[in-house]
Design a protein around this motif. Structure first.
Motif, PDB file in Angstrom:
ATOM      1  N   ARG A 153       0.696  -1.130   0.044  1.00 53.50           N
ATOM      2  CA  ARG A 153      -0.127  -0.031  -0.014  1.00 53.50           C
ATOM      3  C   ARG A 153       0.749   1.397   0.047  1.00 53.50           C
ATOM      4  NH1 ARG A 153      -4.254  -1.860   4.943  1.00 53.50           N
ATOM      5  NH2 ARG A 153      -5.166  -3.704   3.736  1.00 53.50           N
ATOM      6  N   GLY A 154       2.199   1.106   0.170  1.00 54.37           N
ATOM      7  CA  GLY A 154       3.073   2.236   0.153  1.00 54.37           C
ATOM      8  C   GLY A 154       2.752   2.901   1.551  1.00 54.37           C
ATOM      9  N   PHE A 155       3.548   4.145   1.657  1.00 52.60           N
ATOM     10  CA  PHE A 155       3.569   4.756   3.161  1.00 52.60           C
ATOM     11  C   PHE A 155       2.237   5.461   3.222  1.00 52.60           C
ATOM     12  CE2 PHE A 155       8.066   4.513   2.667  1.00 52.60           C
ATOM     13  CZ  PHE A 155       8.505   4.259   3.946  1.00 52.60           C
ATOM     14  N   PHE A 156       1.973   5.685   4.434  1.00 53.51           N
ATOM     15  CA  PHE A 156       0.588   5.866   5.085  1.00 53.51           C
ATOM     16  C   PHE A 156       0.305   7.074   4.709  1.00 53.51           C
ATOM     17  CE2 PHE A 156       3.226   7.880   8.482  1.00 53.51           C
ATOM     18  CZ  PHE A 156       2.344   8.821   8.765  1.00 53.51           C
ATOM     19  N   ARG A 157       1.292   8.132   4.017  1.00 54.07           N
ATOM     20  CA  ARG A 157       0.854   9.337   3.454  1.00 54.07           C
ATOM     21  C   ARG A 157       1.874   9.677   2.424  1.00 54.07           C
ATOM     22  NH1 ARG A 157       4.102  13.958   4.613  1.00 54.07           N
ATOM     23  NH2 ARG A 157       5.368  13.784   6.445  1.00 54.07           N
ATOM     24  N   GLN A 158       1.552  10.495   1.598  1.00 51.13           N
ATOM     25  CA  GLN A 158       2.514  11.081   0.500  1.00 51.13           C
ATOM     26  C   GLN A 158       3.509  11.909   1.158  1.00 51.13           C
ATOM     27  OE1 GLN A 158       2.533  10.053  -2.929  1.00 51.13           O
ATOM     28  NE2 GLN A 158       1.111   8.512  -2.016  1.00 51.13           N
ATOM     29  N   ALA A 159       4.663  11.835   0.624  1.00 52.27           N
ATOM     30  CA  ALA A 159       5.893  12.737   1.021  1.00 52.27           C
ATOM     31  C   ALA A 159       6.350  13.451   0.025  1.00 52.27           C
ATOM     32  CB  ALA A 159       6.859  11.705   1.920  1.00 52.27           C
ATOM     33  N   ALA A 160       6.967  14.800   0.306  1.00 55.42           N
ATOM     34  CA  ALA A 160       7.649  15.559  -0.590  1.00 55.42           C
ATOM     35  C   ALA A 160       9.016  14.852  -0.925  1.00 55.42           C
ATOM     36  CB  ALA A 160       7.873  16.784  -0.319  1.00 55.42           C
ATOM     37  N   CYS A 161       9.675  14.121  -0.028  1.00 55.30           N
ATOM     38  CA  CYS A 161      10.972  13.596  -0.392  1.00 55.30           C
ATOM     39  C   CYS A 161      10.593  12.168  -0.696  1.00 55.30           C
ATOM     40  CB  CYS A 161      11.827  13.418   0.798  1.00 55.30           C
ATOM     41  SG  CYS A 161      10.988  12.200   2.166  1.00 55.30           S
ATOM     42  N   GLU A 162      11.918  11.494  -1.615  1.00 60.35           N
ATOM     43  CA  GLU A 162      11.812  10.377  -2.117  1.00 60.35           C
ATOM     44  C   GLU A 162      11.312   9.358  -1.138  1.00 60.35           C
ATOM     45  OE1 GLU A 162      14.443   7.027  -4.635  1.00 60.35           O
ATOM     46  OE2 GLU A 162      15.142   9.069  -4.219  1.00 60.35           O
ATOM     47  N   THR A 163      10.701   8.351  -1.397  1.00 68.56           N
ATOM     48  CA  THR A 163      10.294   7.206  -0.500  1.00 68.56           C
ATOM     49  C   THR A 163      10.621   5.912  -1.128  1.00 68.56           C
ATOM     50  OG1 THR A 163       8.000   7.068  -0.967  1.00 68.56           O
ATOM     51  CG2 THR A 163       8.678   8.558   0.891  1.00 68.56           C
ATOM     52  N   VAL A 164      10.950   4.907  -0.303  1.00 66.15           N
ATOM     53  CA  VAL A 164      10.919   3.244  -1.051  1.00 66.15           C
ATOM     54  C   VAL A 164      10.162   2.600  -0.110  1.00 66.15           C
ATOM     55  CG1 VAL A 164      12.298   1.568  -1.734  1.00 66.15           C
ATOM     56  CG2 VAL A 164      13.345   3.822  -2.166  1.00 66.15           C
ATOM     57  N   ALA A 165       9.063   2.067  -0.471  1.00 66.42           N
ATOM     58  CA  ALA A 165       8.258   1.127   0.141  1.00 66.42           C
ATOM     59  C   ALA A 165       8.642  -0.247  -0.475  1.00 66.42           C
ATOM     60  CB  ALA A 165       6.634   1.301  -0.288  1.00 66.42           C
ATOM     61  N   LEU A 166       9.544  -0.769   0.624  1.00 65.67           N
ATOM     62  CA  LEU A 166      10.124  -2.105   0.381  1.00 65.67           C
ATOM     63  C   LEU A 166       9.369  -3.359   0.086  1.00 65.67           C
ATOM     64  CD1 LEU A 166      13.266  -2.986  -0.466  1.00 65.67           C
ATOM     65  CD2 LEU A 166      13.308  -3.224   2.081  1.00 65.67           C
ATOM     66  N   PRO A 167       9.147  -3.987  -0.831  1.00 63.90           N
ATOM     67  CA  PRO A 167       8.287  -5.187  -0.858  1.00 63.90           C
ATOM     68  C   PRO A 167       8.789  -6.045  -0.006  1.00 63.90           C
ATOM     69  CG  PRO A 167       8.644  -4.513  -3.137  1.00 63.90           C
ATOM     70  CD  PRO A 167       9.505  -3.768  -2.271  1.00 63.90           C
ATOM     71  N   VAL A 168       7.979  -6.785   1.116  1.00 63.80           N
ATOM     72  CA  VAL A 168       8.558  -7.818   1.963  1.00 63.80           C
ATOM     73  C   VAL A 168       7.534  -8.781   2.260  1.00 63.80           C
ATOM     74  CG1 VAL A 168      10.119  -6.189   3.350  1.00 63.80           C
ATOM     75  CG2 VAL A 168       7.842  -6.660   3.984  1.00 63.80           C
ATOM     76  N   ALA A 169       7.931  -9.940   2.443  1.00 60.81           N
ATOM     77  CA  ALA A 169       7.093 -11.383   2.646  1.00 60.81           C
ATOM     78  C   ALA A 169       6.278 -11.115   3.849  1.00 60.81           C
ATOM     79  CB  ALA A 169       7.737 -12.349   2.500  1.00 60.81           C
ATOM     80  N   ALA A 170       5.009 -11.785   3.746  1.00 56.86           N
ATOM     81  CA  ALA A 170       4.325 -11.948   5.043  1.00 56.86           C
ATOM     82  C   ALA A 170       4.964 -12.907   5.894  1.00 56.86           C
ATOM     83  CB  ALA A 170       2.892 -12.167   4.532  1.00 56.86           C
ATOM     84  N   VAL A 171       4.492 -12.664   7.237  1.00 59.31           N
ATOM     85  CA  VAL A 171       5.108 -13.483   8.428  1.00 59.31           C
ATOM     86  C   VAL A 171       3.955 -13.839   9.356  1.00 59.31           C
ATOM     87  CG1 VAL A 171       7.147 -13.925  10.111  1.00 59.31           C
ATOM     88  CG2 VAL A 171       7.418 -12.474   7.989  1.00 59.31           C
ATOM     89  N   GLY A 172       4.404 -15.068   9.840  1.00 60.13           N
ATOM     90  CA  GLY A 172       3.123 -15.376  10.796  1.00 60.13           C
ATOM     91  C   GLY A 172       3.151 -14.630  12.085  1.00 60.13           C
ATOM     92  N   LYS A 173       2.613 -14.843  13.302  1.00 58.43           N
ATOM     93  CA  LYS A 173       2.664 -14.169  14.298  1.00 58.43           C
ATOM     94  C   LYS A 173       3.779 -14.289  15.337  1.00 58.43           C
ATOM     95  CE  LYS A 173      -2.559 -14.323  14.923  1.00 58.43           C
ATOM     96  NZ  LYS A 173      -3.694 -14.685  15.668  1.00 58.43           N
TER      97      LYS A 173
END
Length: 390
Positions: free
Chosen positions: A45-65
């Motif tokens: 989903r990306g960061f919870f808000r847009q930012a003026a600077c560069e962002t990298v939402a790093l794809p990661v795998a789901a993990v259990g509890k």
């Protein structure tokens, strides 16, 4: 030389350290620093808000509890990202949490020599020895520590023997403002808040957020003011609070049906909705047992909303005696009295007027200005060392 800084977060969700990193990145950009905010993004989903600077939402795998497994995997995933960057991509690697700090430390000194800065927002206590070791390592091993309050600066000095630069926090006055927005009324209608008093608690249902005592206090307030409402917003976290949340749910379920209907637990909300909730609330109820700073406090004050806080650090570090309502966080009766006081026409409006003036003391550009000389010194020192090796 234009400084290039990577700001690492533990997630892309709306928590204090993530909000701090995004705002710091924007403020650094305004000062001519190339800042990139990087965080693991499990849901895409990306960061919870847009930012003026560069962002990298790093794809990661789901993990259990299992928390240890999750932390271990996140360390490996962030380490892989860092290892794949060109050696001179960044002058500074700045971790906002122990997960990303350990991810960088796992590559040192063999793979990377870039200086590591760590901001300690607060320190969780872990019974699991591996998690406790990672937490301690992320305090002991970075080249430089920062923190966001004098309270944590003192703790790091006394408990861990490390000096930390107190960089503080800020608030975006263009987003957190008393001025009503069209979406405010729509949110009131959608959440069926009515026209009675609205109390807001931010941070989800957690022991350190004091959620059960807030609920107990509201029970007394709502008995006298049946139209009152209480919202618990936020709570995006990697930690397991299920036992505390189950106890909270059991307490709520035992109450009168009218009170049950008056309480909402929303979970994490989109940023525009949080901004509206601050404006709609008659008071922010924030008597936390422990905080790194309490960013929600100055966001609420900037929105013209009175705040109720615990009479202890870190709140004492940055709030004056008459700028908020102080309570003993262990006393639900005291919290209830402060909630009623926030509705007093002789008290609430005065606090609402003071709030934006208090919030104006907290400027993200000032926070950035505390970082830039630190970054520059570390980068220059690294460059001198590199020249000596050549």
């Amino acid at each position: 030389m234009r400084l290039r800084v990577a700001l690492f977060t533990h997630s892309v969700n709306p928590r204090g350290g993530v909000a701090h990193a995004l705002a710091l990145g924007e403020a650094l950009l305004a000062r001519g620093v190339e800042a990139v905010v990087i965080g693991p993004d499990q849901d895409g989903r990306g960061f919870f808000r847009q930012a003026a600077c560069e962002t990298v939402a790093l794809p990661v795998a789901a993990v259990g509890k299992d928390l240890r497994q999750l932390v271990s995997q996140r360390i490996d995933e962030i380490s892989a990202y860092v290892a794949n960057q060109p050696p001179d991509r960044f002058h500074i690697l700045h971790a906002q949490d122990p997960i990303s700090a350990n991810a960088v430390l796992a590559l040192r000194p063999a793979r990377i020599k870039t200086p590591l800065v760590r901001t300690v927002h607060h320190v969780d206590n872990f019974a699991d020895p591996v998690l406790a070791c990672w937490s301690q390592r992320a305090i002991e091993k970075p080249d430089v520590l920062c923190c966001v309050s004098a309270h944590w600066q003192a703790i790091l000095r006394k408990t861990h023997g490390r000096e930390a630069f107190c960089v503080g926090n800020g608030v975006a006055l263009d987003r957190f403002s008393p001025a009503p927005r069209p979406q405010d009324a729509a949110l009131r209608q959608e959440l069926e808040l009515g026209q009675g008093p609205l109390f807001l608690a931010v941070g989800g249902i957690e022991a350190r957020k004091n959620s059960q005592n807030i609920l107990a206090a509201f029970r007394w307030v709502q008995a006298a003011l049946p139209e009152a409402r209480l919202i618990f917003a936020g709570g995006a976290t990697l930690l397991d609070h299920s036992s505390y949340q189950a106890a909270f749910a059991a307490k709520l379920a035992a109450y009168d049906p009218d009170l049950i209907r008056a309480v909402q637990v929303t979970g994490a909300l989109p940023q525009p909705r949080m901004e509206s909730l601050y404006r709609l609330a008659d008071a922010l109820v924030f008597p936390s047992f422990e905080e790194g700073f309490g960013l929600a406090v100055i966001e609420a004050m900037a929105s013209g909303t009175p705040v109720i806080v615990a009479d202890r650090p870190p709140f004492r570090d940055y709030l004056g005696a008459h700028e908020c309502l102080w309570v003993d966080p262990s006393d639900p009766a005291a919290i209830a009295a402060a909630m009623r006081a926030s509705l007093d026409p002789k008290i609430g409006p005065d606090l609402a007027r003071r709030g934006p003036k208090v919030a104006a003391r907290f400027d993200w550009q000032d926070v950035a200005d505390r970082h830039v000389p630190l970054y520059a010194r570390l980068a220059a020192s690294t460059e001198r060392s590199a020249r000596c090796r050549r």
